[in-house]
Design a protein around this motif. Structure first.
Motif, short mmCIF file in Angstrom:
data_model
loop_
_atom_site.label_atom_id
_atom_site.label_comp_id
_atom_site.label_asym_id
_atom_site.label_seq_id
_atom_site.Cartn_x
_atom_site.Cartn_y
_atom_site.Cartn_z
N PHE A 99 1.61 -0.94 -0.28
CA PHE A 99 -0.04 0.13 -0.09
C PHE A 99 0.66 1.50 -0.16
CE2 PHE A 99 -2.19 -3.48 2.34
CZ PHE A 99 -3.34 -3.53 0.95
N ASN A 100 2.24 1.25 0.86
CA ASN A 100 3.16 2.56 0.30
C ASN A 100 4.30 2.40 1.41
OD1 ASN A 100 2.52 2.23 3.75
ND2 ASN A 100 0.96 3.71 3.51
N GLU A 101 5.35 2.71 1.60
CA GLU A 101 6.21 2.64 2.06
C GLU A 101 6.06 1.75 3.69
OE1 GLU A 101 6.27 6.39 3.20
OE2 GLU A 101 5.53 4.93 1.58
N ASN A 102 4.97 1.86 4.30
CA ASN A 102 5.42 1.30 5.35
C ASN A 102 4.23 -0.01 5.49
OD1 ASN A 102 7.23 3.32 6.41
ND2 ASN A 102 5.33 4.40 6.67
N TRP A 103 2.81 -0.19 4.74
CA TRP A 103 2.59 -0.82 4.93
C TRP A 103 1.91 -2.18 3.74
CZ3 TRP A 103 -1.19 -1.98 9.54
CH2 TRP A 103 -0.78 -0.90 9.89
N GLY A 104 1.59 -2.88 4.25
CA GLY A 104 1.61 -4.67 3.40
C GLY A 104 0.71 -5.62 3.82
N LEU A 105 0.62 -6.12 3.08
CA LEU A 105 0.14 -7.66 4.34
C LEU A 105 1.13 -8.34 3.55
CD1 LEU A 105 -1.41 -8.77 1.20
CD2 LEU A 105 -3.13 -7.71 1.63
N GLU A 106 0.52 -10.38 4.09
CA GLU A 106 1.02 -11.52 3.62
C GLU A 106 0.06 -12.91 3.71
OE1 GLU A 106 4.62 -12.66 5.94
OE2 GLU A 106 5.48 -10.80 5.25
N THR A 107 -0.66 -13.48 2.82
CA THR A 107 -0.71 -14.23 2.95
C THR A 107 -0.07 -15.91 2.59
OG1 THR A 107 -4.17 -14.82 2.28
CG2 THR A 107 -1.90 -14.22 0.66
N SER A 108 -1.43 -17.24 2.91
CA SER A 108 -0.84 -18.04 2.91
C SER A 108 -1.99 -19.62 2.70
CB SER A 108 0.49 -18.62 3.14
OG SER A 108 0.15 -18.96 4.62
N LEU A 109 -1.97 -20.29 1.60
CA LEU A 109 -2.60 -21.16 1.66
C LEU A 109 -1.54 -22.52 1.88
CD1 LEU A 109 -5.71 -23.04 1.42
CD2 LEU A 109 -5.57 -22.12 -1.17
N GLN A 110 -1.96 -23.17 2.60
CA GLN A 110 -0.93 -24.68 2.09
C GLN A 110 -2.08 -26.15 3.00
OE1 GLN A 110 1.71 -23.86 4.68
NE2 GLN A 110 1.52 -24.56 6.92
N GLN A 111 -1.46 -26.87 2.55
CA GLN A 111 -2.14 -27.78 3.27
C GLN A 111 -0.44 -28.79 4.04
OE1 GLN A 111 -5.39 -30.80 1.75
NE2 GLN A 111 -3.79 -32.91 1.16
N ILE A 112 -0.44 -29.36 4.60
CA ILE A 112 0.62 -30.01 5.30
C ILE A 112 0.61 -31.33 5.68
CG2 ILE A 112 3.20 -30.25 5.94
CD1 ILE A 112 2.95 -27.58 4.31
N GLY A 113 1.88 -32.46 5.55
CA GLY A 113 1.41 -33.72 6.21
C GLY A 113 2.56 -34.18 6.52
N SER A 114 2.44 -34.91 7.60
CA SER A 114 3.99 -35.76 8.02
C SER A 114 3.75 -36.80 8.90
CB SER A 114 4.91 -34.22 8.68
OG SER A 114 3.99 -34.24 9.65
N ILE A 115 4.46 -37.85 9.03
CA ILE A 115 4.06 -38.70 10.06
C ILE A 115 4.85 -37.88 11.06
CG2 ILE A 115 5.29 -41.00 10.35
CD1 ILE A 115 2.99 -40.46 8.10
N GLU A 116 3.90 -37.91 12.30
CA GLU A 116 5.08 -37.19 13.45
C GLU A 116 5.05 -38.37 14.77
OE1 GLU A 116 5.02 -33.88 14.61
OE2 GLU A 116 4.95 -33.14 12.47
N PRO A 117 5.61 -37.99 15.73
CA PRO A 117 5.93 -39.28 16.52
C PRO A 117 5.27 -38.07 18.10
CG PRO A 117 7.78 -37.61 16.05
CD PRO A 117 7.23 -37.53 15.76
N VAL A 118 4.46 -39.29 18.71
CA VAL A 118 3.83 -38.67 20.04
C VAL A 118 4.01 -39.16 20.53
CG1 VAL A 118 1.71 -38.36 20.86
CG2 VAL A 118 1.91 -38.00 18.83
N PHE A 119 4.32 -38.45 21.89
CA PHE A 119 4.80 -38.83 23.38
C PHE A 119 4.58 -38.52 24.66
CE2 PHE A 119 8.51 -37.28 19.90
CZ PHE A 119 9.50 -38.41 20.40
N PHE A 120 4.31 -40.07 24.96
CA PHE A 120 2.92 -40.39 26.23
C PHE A 120 3.63 -41.13 27.06
CE2 PHE A 120 0.78 -42.41 22.87
CZ PHE A 120 0.40 -43.23 23.26
N ASN A 121 3.57 -41.28 28.47
CA ASN A 121 4.03 -41.95 29.52
C ASN A 121 4.95 -43.24 28.93
OD1 ASN A 121 1.49 -42.11 30.23
ND2 ASN A 121 -0.42 -43.16 29.43
#
Length: 420
Positions: free
Chosen positions: A151-173
């Protein structure tokens, strides 16, 4: 009457003096893709205003942080006929249309990869746009758009769209399980530059998280298949006082992140999370570069196997491996010394010697967790950097870290850009 004439004479003399020491013209040399109107509005020095060396040096610092510029110098020429000044900025631009290709191995996808294409200086106005496709046993994609000065030298914006998949370790007990994790998100942020060193980002993200049990330990308290809709509100503040000489950097940078997350289910509570990254870089001699990063993060201390802070190679400790644990608090210090082994024209080969250390707070734990020996890790190591001086962020890094704790891990870490 005499008094009024005296005041008018003083005003005329001050105006004449101001004009004699003002900037008559601003020139740009070496400009190919960068937009001249954008740069003229972006800098603090203006035609008609007094010549100020502090502003000029600040302009140099700010311009070299733009994606499309790798180096800037300037000259000042005095115009004898009217006692004004002509300022010329000399640019060396970056090449900013960058393909992205990453290859790595995981336990679940021996041939994992990411391919993408990004333009980091669209229209010569520091606008970034691009996307990627990733496969690591799960299909993922992402699209990003960032225009911090839209919009000017001080104002702007950012945007994103994503679908991210992964194999995640989960820790408990004292046990663990593997879950397939999918995150679908849309984010919109406002960007405000308060001055040439400080930028605030604020906004929200709507996202959906899905967890599907694969194998490992189970518990009646931990669902094996569930979906959560969440809303995230965030405020980021970045202070950047770094000075660049191509790939060599000196100065201080501090980034603070605060987020509030609310969700639609009763399995996870609303929570707050915040972390701060402090970076200090110092040049030694012509090509030596020391750097340290201190990261401290805290979140709501809920007892949950899905704690927000992860301990892994790509985020904090080089050599520790893929996610080995999670916590509601994190302390990390990364230290490294980069030294130029070879430089010719556009190419640079750097060596890197580093030591990473860190600890974390267990979900539901206390402050003593940060100093408990079983939660503390130290990873010294060495690496290389392959650098193209005039392609934006064209730094390929490879590091090998070795854990010196009991049963310490070790391994290679690849990436684009400096680690910090």
């Amino acid at each position: 009457m005499k008094k009024n004439l005296y005041i008018l004479l003083l005003l005329w003399c001050s105006t004449l003096h101001s004009q004699e020491n003002s900037i008559h013209k601003i020139n740009w040399s070496g400009q190919k893709k960068m937009d001249v109107i954008f740069m003229t509005r972006f800098i603090q020095s203006k035609v008609g205003e007094a010549l100020d060396s502090i502003k000029l040096n600040s302009d140099i610092q700010a311009l070299t942080r733009l994606n499309g510029i790798t180096k800037v110098t300037y000259t000042v020429d005095k115009q004898k006929e009217n006692e004004t000044y002509e300022v010329t900025f000399f640019l060396i631009e970056n090449y900013t249309l960058i393909p992205n290709l990453s290859l790595w191995t995981t336990d679940d996808a021996p041939a994992a990869y990411r391919v993408g294409l990004y333009e980091f200086n669209l229209l010569g106005k520091n606008i970034s746009i691009g996307g990627f496709y990733q496969f690591n046993g799960i299909n993922s994609f992402g699209l990003q758009f960032a225009a911090p000065y839209l919009f000017n030298e001080n104002w702007g914006l950012e945007t994103s769209l994503q679908q991210i998949g992964s194999i995640e370790p989960v820790f408990f007990n004292s046990a663990s399980a593997k879950y397939e994790y999918t995150n679908k998100a849309f984010e919109l942020l406002g960007v405000y530059r308060t001055n040439f060193k400080n930028t605030i980002k604020f906004g929200s993200s709507l996202f959906n998280e899905k967890y599907t049990y694969i194998n490992g330990a189970t518990s009646p308290e931990i669902p094996q298949d569930f979906t959560i809709d969440k809303v995230l509100f965030k405020v980021n503040n970045q202070y950047d006082n770094l000075k660049y000489e191509f790939y060599l950097v000196e100065g201080i940078k501090n980034s603070s992140y605060f987020q509030f997350v609310t969700q639609t289910n009763s399995f996870q509570n609303e929570f707050l999370i915040g972390w701060n990254d402090f970076v200090y870089l110092k040049r030694f001699g012509k090509t030596g570069n020391f750097g340290t990063r201190i990261r401290l993060g805290l979140a709501s201390n809920d007892v949950s196997p899905f704690a927000p802070f992860a301990l892994d190679n790509n985020i904090n400790l080089r050599g520790v491996g893929n996610i080995i644990d999670r916590g509601t608090g994190s302390f990390v210090m990364n230290n490294e010394y980069r030294y130029t082994l070879y430089e010719k024209k556009w190419f640079v080969l750097q060596s890197n010697t580093f030591i990473d250390l860190g600890s974390w707070r267990k979900p539901g734990g206390n402050w003593n967790d940060f100093v408990a020996s079983e939660n503390f890790r130290i990873f010294p190591g060495v690496g290389l950097r392959f650098i193209h001086k005039t392609i934006f962020n064209a730094i390929f890094r490879i590091d090998y870290g070795i854990g010196i704790n009991e049963n310490g891990a070790k391994g290679l870490v690849f990436g684009i850009g400096q680690y910090f």
